[in-house]
Design a protein around this motif. Structure first.
Motif, PDB file in Angstrom:
ATOM      1  N   ALA A 226       0.843  -1.193   0.000  1.00  0.00           N
ATOM      2  CA  ALA A 226       0.000   0.000   0.000  1.00  0.00           C
ATOM      3  C   ALA A 226       0.878   1.243   0.000  1.00  0.00           C
ATOM      4  O   ALA A 226       1.990   1.238   0.531  1.00  0.00           O
ATOM      5  CB  ALA A 226      -0.927   0.004   1.210  1.00  0.00           C
ATOM      6  N   ALA A 227       0.362   2.304  -0.615  1.00  0.00           N
ATOM      7  CA  ALA A 227       1.074   3.574  -0.659  1.00  0.00           C
ATOM      8  C   ALA A 227       0.056   4.700  -0.568  1.00  0.00           C
ATOM      9  O   ALA A 227      -1.132   4.504  -0.837  1.00  0.00           O
ATOM     10  CB  ALA A 227       1.884   3.689  -1.948  1.00  0.00           C
ATOM     11  N   ASP A 228       0.529   5.871  -0.191  1.00  0.00           N
ATOM     12  CA  ASP A 228      -0.317   7.060  -0.211  1.00  0.00           C
ATOM     13  C   ASP A 228      -0.375   7.572  -1.646  1.00  0.00           C
ATOM     14  O   ASP A 228      -1.376   7.436  -2.337  1.00  0.00           O
ATOM     15  CB  ASP A 228       0.252   8.093   0.753  1.00  0.00           C
ATOM     16  N   ILE A 229       0.737   8.136  -2.123  1.00  0.00           N
ATOM     17  CA  ILE A 229       0.863   8.583  -3.509  1.00  0.00           C
ATOM     18  C   ILE A 229       1.854   7.674  -4.215  1.00  0.00           C
ATOM     19  O   ILE A 229       3.003   7.534  -3.767  1.00  0.00           O
ATOM     20  CB  ILE A 229       1.353  10.033  -3.601  1.00  0.00           C
ATOM     21  N   LEU A 230       1.453   7.079  -5.319  1.00  0.00           N
ATOM     22  CA  LEU A 230       2.350   6.269  -6.140  1.00  0.00           C
ATOM     23  C   LEU A 230       2.600   7.015  -7.440  1.00  0.00           C
ATOM     24  O   LEU A 230       1.666   7.289  -8.199  1.00  0.00           O
ATOM     25  CB  LEU A 230       1.744   4.897  -6.431  1.00  0.00           C
ATOM     26  N   VAL A 231       3.857   7.363  -7.688  1.00  0.00           N
ATOM     27  CA  VAL A 231       4.246   8.016  -8.933  1.00  0.00           C
ATOM     28  C   VAL A 231       4.883   6.963  -9.830  1.00  0.00           C
ATOM     29  O   VAL A 231       5.869   6.332  -9.441  1.00  0.00           O
ATOM     30  CB  VAL A 231       5.231   9.174  -8.686  1.00  0.00           C
ATOM     31  N   VAL A 232       4.330   6.782 -11.007  1.00  0.00           N
ATOM     32  CA  VAL A 232       4.846   5.810 -11.967  1.00  0.00           C
ATOM     33  C   VAL A 232       5.689   6.557 -12.991  1.00  0.00           C
ATOM     34  O   VAL A 232       5.168   7.331 -13.793  1.00  0.00           O
ATOM     35  CB  VAL A 232       3.703   5.049 -12.662  1.00  0.00           C
ATOM     36  N   GLY A 233       6.996   6.354 -12.929  1.00  0.00           N
ATOM     37  CA  GLY A 233       7.893   7.009 -13.873  1.00  0.00           C
ATOM     38  C   GLY A 233       8.899   7.900 -13.181  1.00  0.00           C
ATOM     39  O   GLY A 233       8.525   8.810 -12.434  1.00  0.00           O
ATOM     40  N   GLY A 234      10.179   7.640 -13.440  1.00  0.00           N
ATOM     41  CA  GLY A 234      11.250   8.400 -12.817  1.00  0.00           C
ATOM     42  C   GLY A 234      11.955   9.346 -13.761  1.00  0.00           C
ATOM     43  O   GLY A 234      13.144   9.622 -13.602  1.00  0.00           O
TER      44      GLY A 234
END
Length: 374
Positions: free
Chosen positions: A6-14
């Motif tokens: 689980a995560a709060d905000i998941l950013v896909v892409g670095g």
């Protein structure tokens, strides 16, 4: 990584958009996990050029005003990243020369100079220095504008990444996201549930978002560029001429780029088009004749239906957001894109040009597909 997390905000892409969005969410007190199939900056954001430049001060609109805000604030933004990371991102506000191709072009530039007085805040100006003051050949003179800056992309990506780690973000590199649904991302190592998922994986955004958008709206445009060691001193400022950028960096090298290729056989290979670009650069600036090429680079940059980035909540979703279509403006627009996405995730209505919206991009697609009336 376990089978389900689980995560709060998941950013896909670095890449540059994903990293900027992650920092903007941290600024709002959110807990951020960033995931990328490779290392951060492994795609187009790791290129060798690094030009941050504005549109001409002409035919003013909300897009140009937004870009101006982003570029005017870039020095403070990158300075903060340097302090947080302890790394130099290679930022420098050095200005830009634009050699003029004709007397008609010079007349237009003089009009732009007058416009800049009204449209650009001090101390930024669009000027025409005396022709005999130029250190390169320009029979019709050149513009010198003071808003442009340089950034060293690999150093900047490293600084952004280290700053995320220093701020407590979780970095998951080497993990590919296979698909997304409402509040969950499926990865090769298991599922990650999140309150919000921000899709910013460059050319990988289209396949992940396609079922929400009704299509993959992005075109992968190939760019070729190089980093060289000049054979003689160059102007301290950027030089731009007919699609060609020369960007002098603080380490004594210069970035040269870039092509824009819609058709190609080898997406990540360099060829004669880069050689032609280097020859043009050497003809423009004598200090590049005989320059040592230390890096040849090719990458794919995502371009949407409109020239602006595509930002917003995916249609029909409350937890999935998109930040894609950077094309050539990623580093220049990234601070603003991050602020917009963080505000959208928080349920706010940010100050965003209408052309950046998903709806406007999809409308452009619909218009191109609409049959002509009899």
């Amino acid at each position: 990584m376990g089978k389900s997390e689980a995560a709060d905000i998941l950013v896909v892409g670095g890449g540059i958009f994903g990293l900027a969005c992650a920092h903007a969410c941290l600024d709002r007190g959110r807990h951020v996990t960033l995931i990328d199939a490779g290392p951060t900056g492994g795609g187009a954001s790791g290129g060798p050029v690094g030009a941050l430049s504005p549109h001409p001060p002409d035919r003013w609109n909300e897009k140009k005003a937004a870009q101006l805000r982003a570029l005017a604030g870039a020095e403070a933004w990158w300075g903060r990243i340097a302090r947080l990371s302890g790394r130099d991102p290679g930022y420098g506000r050095v200005g830009r020369y634009i050699p003029l191709a004709s007397e008609a072009a010079r007349a237009r530039a003089e009009a732009h100079a007058r416009n800049a007085v009204d449209l650009w805040p001090a101390p930024f100006r669009w000027t025409l220095p005396p022709r005999d003051a130029l250190s390169f050949e320009a029979p019709h003179g050149a513009v010198f504008e003071t808003l442009s800056a340089r950034i060293d992309p690999p150093r900047a990506i490293a600084a952004l990444t280290d700053a995320l780690a220093a701020r407590g973000a979780r970095l998951l590199t080497g993990h590919r996201v296979l698909g997304v649904a409402e509040g969950v991302a499926e990865t090769e190592a298991g599922a990650i549930a999140a309150r919000a998922i921000l899709l910013a994986p460059g050319t990988g955004a289209g396949p992940l978002a396609a079922r929400f958008l009704g299509c993959d709206p992005f075109q992968a445009v190939k760019g070729q560029a190089a980093r060289v060691i000049p054979s003689a001193p160059l102007p301290a400022a950027l030089v731009y001429a007919d699609g060609l950028y020369v960007v002098p960096h603080a380490d004594g090298t210069a970035g040269i780029g870039a092509t824009a290729e819609n058709a190609y056989a080898e997406p990540l290979g360099t060829d004669a088009r880069l050689d032609d670009l280097l020859a043009r650069a050497a003809a423009l600036l004598p200090g590049l004749a005989g320059a040592e090429v230390v890096r040849r680079w090719a990458g794919l940059r995502p371009r949407g239906p409109r020239p602006e980035p595509m930002l917003g909540a995916l249609p029909g979703s409350e937890t999935l957001f998109l930040a894609a279509g950077a094309f050539r403006t990623g580093f220049g627009m990234a601070p603003l894109v991050g602020e917009i996405l963080a505000a959208l995730v928080a349920g706010e209505a940010p100050l965003m040009p209408p052309g950046f919206s998903i709806a406007e991009h999809l409308a452009r697609i619909a218009a191109t597909r609409r049959p002509e009336s009899n």
